[in-house]
Design a protein around this motif. Structure first.
Motif, PDB file in Angstrom:
ATOM      1  N   VAL A  62      84.799 -29.924 -27.114  1.00 54.49           N
ATOM      2  CA  VAL A  62      84.604 -28.489 -27.366  1.00 54.49           C
ATOM      3  C   VAL A  62      85.666 -27.629 -26.703  1.00 54.49           C
ATOM      4  CG1 VAL A  62      82.119 -28.734 -27.673  1.00 54.49           C
ATOM      5  CG2 VAL A  62      83.008 -28.064 -25.445  1.00 54.49           C
ATOM      6  N   GLY A  63      86.329 -28.167 -25.705  1.00 61.69           N
ATOM      7  CA  GLY A  63      87.357 -27.406 -24.999  1.00 61.69           C
ATOM      8  C   GLY A  63      86.867 -27.006 -23.622  1.00 61.69           C
ATOM      9  N   ALA A  65      87.246 -24.256 -21.596  1.00 57.63           N
ATOM     10  CA  ALA A  65      86.630 -22.944 -21.345  1.00 57.63           C
ATOM     11  C   ALA A  65      85.219 -22.872 -21.911  1.00 57.63           C
ATOM     12  CB  ALA A  65      87.500 -21.837 -21.933  1.00 57.63           C
ATOM     13  N   GLU A  66      85.042 -23.393 -23.120  1.00 58.89           N
ATOM     14  CA  GLU A  66      83.723 -23.363 -23.753  1.00 58.89           C
ATOM     15  C   GLU A  66      82.733 -24.239 -22.993  1.00 58.89           C
ATOM     16  OE1 GLU A  66      86.569 -23.857 -25.296  1.00 58.89           O
ATOM     17  OE2 GLU A  66      86.749 -22.285 -26.799  1.00 58.89           O
ATOM     18  N   ALA A  67      83.187 -25.400 -22.536  1.00 64.34           N
ATOM     19  CA  ALA A  67      82.311 -26.303 -21.783  1.00 64.34           C
ATOM     20  C   ALA A  67      81.886 -25.668 -20.461  1.00 64.34           C
ATOM     21  CB  ALA A  67      83.016 -27.638 -21.535  1.00 64.34           C
ATOM     22  N   THR A  69      81.684 -22.433 -19.787  1.00 63.44           N
ATOM     23  CA  THR A  69      80.755 -21.347 -20.100  1.00 63.44           C
ATOM     24  C   THR A  69      79.354 -21.899 -20.338  1.00 63.44           C
ATOM     25  OG1 THR A  69      82.534 -20.020 -21.050  1.00 63.44           O
ATOM     26  CG2 THR A  69      80.284 -19.458 -21.701  1.00 63.44           C
ATOM     27  N   ALA A  70      79.258 -22.973 -21.118  1.00 59.55           N
ATOM     28  CA  ALA A  70      77.949 -23.567 -21.413  1.00 59.55           C
ATOM     29  C   ALA A  70      77.290 -24.129 -20.161  1.00 59.55           C
ATOM     30  CB  ALA A  70      78.108 -24.668 -22.463  1.00 59.55           C
TER      31      ALA A  70
END
Length: 95
Positions: A62-63, A65-67, A69-70
């Motif tokens: 997912v990348g 930054a996205e990981a 954030t989650a």
């Protein structure tokens, strides 16, 4: 210098591609080794090997930054009192 034929140009380009592919693999292994060294400072023994592999695979997929954030959202949710989480889950208001 005489002009190269198309066949000679193609041979040179293919040789350059092989050289670059070898260099890319060397750098890739170096980057992976430096990331592996970072793991030695983390308490990964709390995870099973499968959990560790899955977490990393999803984060890479997912990348970064996205990981992050989650995972921060999950961490904030887990910091809430359990009773409040359960009430909000039942009400459908859990972010």
């Amino acid at each position: 210098m005489p002009r190269m034929t198309d066949r000679e140009r193609l041979a040179k380009i293919e040789a350059d591609q092989r050289t670059l592919a070898g260099e890319a693999e060397t750098v890739r292994l170096s980057v992976r080794a430096s990331y592996a060294a970072l793991v030695s400072d983390l308490p990964v023994e709390r995870l099973s090997e499968r959990e560790f592999r899955d977490v990393l695979a999803h984060a890479v997929r997912v990348g970064g930054a996205e990981a992050i954030t989650a995972m921060k959202a999950i961490s904030r949710m887990m910091d809430r009192p359990l009773r409040l989480r359960c009430v909000r889950q039942r009400a459908g208001n859990l972010p």
